[in-house]
Design an enzyme around this catalytic site. Structure first.
Site, PDB file in Angstrom:
ATOM      1  N   LYS A  34       0.828  -1.227   0.000  1.00 56.58           N
ATOM      2  CA  LYS A  34       0.000   0.000   0.000  1.00 56.58           C
ATOM      3  C   LYS A  34       0.854   1.265   0.000  1.00 56.58           C
ATOM      4  CE  LYS A  34      -4.292  -2.094   1.333  1.00 56.58           C
ATOM      5  NZ  LYS A  34      -5.339  -2.341   2.318  1.00 56.58           N
ATOM      6  N   ARG A  49      -3.122 -10.321   4.896  1.00 61.60           N
ATOM      7  CA  ARG A  49      -3.542 -10.416   3.479  1.00 61.60           C
ATOM      8  C   ARG A  49      -2.421  -9.846   2.628  1.00 61.60           C
ATOM      9  NH1 ARG A  49      -6.072  -7.099  -0.203  1.00 61.60           N
ATOM     10  NH2 ARG A  49      -7.619  -8.060  -1.568  1.00 61.60           N
TER      11      ARG A  49
HETATM   12  N1  HH2 Z   1      -7.327  -4.094   0.937  1.00 63.00           N
HETATM   13  C1  HH2 Z   1      -7.641  -4.135  -0.369  1.00 63.00           C
HETATM   14  C2  HH2 Z   1      -8.709  -4.944  -0.805  1.00 63.00           C
HETATM   15  N2  HH2 Z   1      -9.382  -5.722   0.058  1.00 63.00           N
HETATM   16  N3  HH2 Z   1      -9.745  -6.500   2.248  1.00 63.00           N
HETATM   17  C3  HH2 Z   1      -9.430  -6.464   3.544  1.00 63.00           C
HETATM   18  N4  HH2 Z   1     -10.107  -7.223   4.425  1.00 63.00           N
HETATM   19  N5  HH2 Z   1      -8.421  -5.672   4.040  1.00 63.00           N
HETATM   20  C4  HH2 Z   1      -7.694  -4.864   3.220  1.00 63.00           C
HETATM   21  O1  HH2 Z   1      -6.798  -4.139   3.718  1.00 63.00           O
HETATM   22  C5  HH2 Z   1      -7.998  -4.866   1.821  1.00 63.00           C
HETATM   23  C6  HH2 Z   1      -9.053  -5.704   1.369  1.00 63.00           C
HETATM   24  C7  HH2 Z   1      -6.903  -3.300  -1.347  1.00 63.00           C
HETATM   25  O2  HH2 Z   1      -5.836  -4.011  -1.878  1.00 63.00           O
HETATM   26  P1  HH2 Z   1      -5.852  -4.810  -3.276  1.00 63.00           P
HETATM   27  O3  HH2 Z   1      -6.837  -5.931  -3.272  1.00 63.00           O
HETATM   28  O4  HH2 Z   1      -4.459  -5.221  -3.560  1.00 63.00           O
HETATM   29  O5  HH2 Z   1      -6.222  -3.722  -4.359  1.00 63.00           O
HETATM   30  P2  HH2 Z   1      -7.571  -3.285  -5.087  1.00 63.00           P
HETATM   31  O6  HH2 Z   1      -8.579  -2.902  -4.057  1.00 63.00           O
HETATM   32  O7  HH2 Z   1      -7.137  -2.111  -5.958  1.00 63.00           O
HETATM   33  O8  HH2 Z   1      -8.078  -4.449  -5.894  1.00 63.00           O
END
Ligand code: HH2
Length: 259
Positions: free
Chosen positions: A203, A238
């Site tokens: 992040k 995660r």
């Molecule tokens: N962060 C993201 C997405 N889902 N779920 C939980 N429980 N906690 C988190 O911190 C979290 C999440 C964002 O990261 P990412 O999936 O890599 O990116 P994007 O939302 O752009 O798909």
């Protein structure tokens, strides 16, 4: 601590968007995450990065359901969705955990999870992905985030979800500044009498600390957070980089056994 591997089947996720947009490639990537040691693979069909555009329920289902169906025979699959209709389709396809970044805001989500008897991650955020960074204003970020999470946990129990199926997540990067993220991570050991998930992988606040603009290059900072989450007593982390996280944790836990 369980490792949740990230599999985004989106064109626009902040770090891996567009990498797995055909089903076979996504399933192969998910199987590789299991082989690297992921305890769960989290399939997401909607980017929630700051400023991301919304997708329709049909589009989200079309992205994730075939991947969940093909991946579920190989290991536990969670689905990253804010919509009960998508969650229902994913559960029917074999998902066993719902990861809801809105904390169960869809009125049908908590009753669905209660009926299904599965676990749910309730994450803290404010507003919508396209507006949330404007809402990153708190007097006491830790107290306010955990009070809001407690309210969601009360709602989940009232809907019939047992405490053992509730996982709370402070929502690193969701309506939070870099300083808020660091405060929430510092405060984590005080919160882990509950089941807690930490999602900080790649992040922006890590890039701000290390001077790395490109998300895919933020491995070392992401590992530092995973080791901290382990020491703090988190139940889940995660991550994008499963193999590296497994290796770092193997050494870390040999030195400092889990709390
Ligand atoms: N962060 C993201 C997405 N889902 N779920 C939980 N429980 N906690 C988190 O911190 C979290 C999440 C964002 O990261 P990412 O999936 O890599 O990116 P994007 O939302 O752009 O798909």
């Amino acid at each position: 601590m369980k490792i949740v591997g990230i599999l985004n089947v989106t064109p626009d996720s902040f770090s891996d968007g567009g990498r797995h947009d055909d089903v076979a490639a996504a399933v192969a990537f998910g199987r590789a995450l299991f082989a690297e040691g992921a305890h769960l693979v989290d399939v997401g069909g909607e980017s929630t990065r700051p400023g991301a555009a919304a997708v329709s329920v049909d589009e989200e289902c079309a992205r994730i359901v075939p991947v969940v169906r093909a991946l579920a025979p190989h290991g536990p699959v969670s689905v990253d969705t804010r919509r009960a209709a998508v969650a229902r389709a994913a559960l029917d396809a074999g998902a066993t955990l719902i990861n809801d970044v809105s904390g169960g805001a869809d009125p049908d989500m908590l009753p669905l999870v209660a009926r299904a008897g599965c676990a749910i991650v309730l994450m803290h955020m404010r507003g919508e992905p396209d507006t949330m960074q404007r809402l990153a204003v708190y007097d006491d970020v830790c107290a306010e985030v955990w009070a809001a999470l407690d309210e969601r946990a009360v709602a989940a129990r009232a809907a019939g979800i047992p405490e053992g199926n509730i996982v709370l997540d402070p929502g690193i990067g969701f309506a939070k500044t870099a300083a808020h993220n660091l405060a929430l991570l510092r405060d984590l050991p005080r919160r882990t009498s509950r089941s807690v998930l930490v999602g900080a992988s790649r992040k922006a606040f890590i890039g701000a600390l290390t001077g790395q603009a490109r998300a895919a290059e933020r491995l070392e900072g992401s590992l530092a957070v995973a080791l901290h989450a382990q020491d703090a007593g988190a139940a889940y982390v995660r991550v994008h980089d499963v193999a590296a996280t497994v290796r770092a944790l193997a050494v870390w836990t040999a030195i400092r056994p889990a709390p």
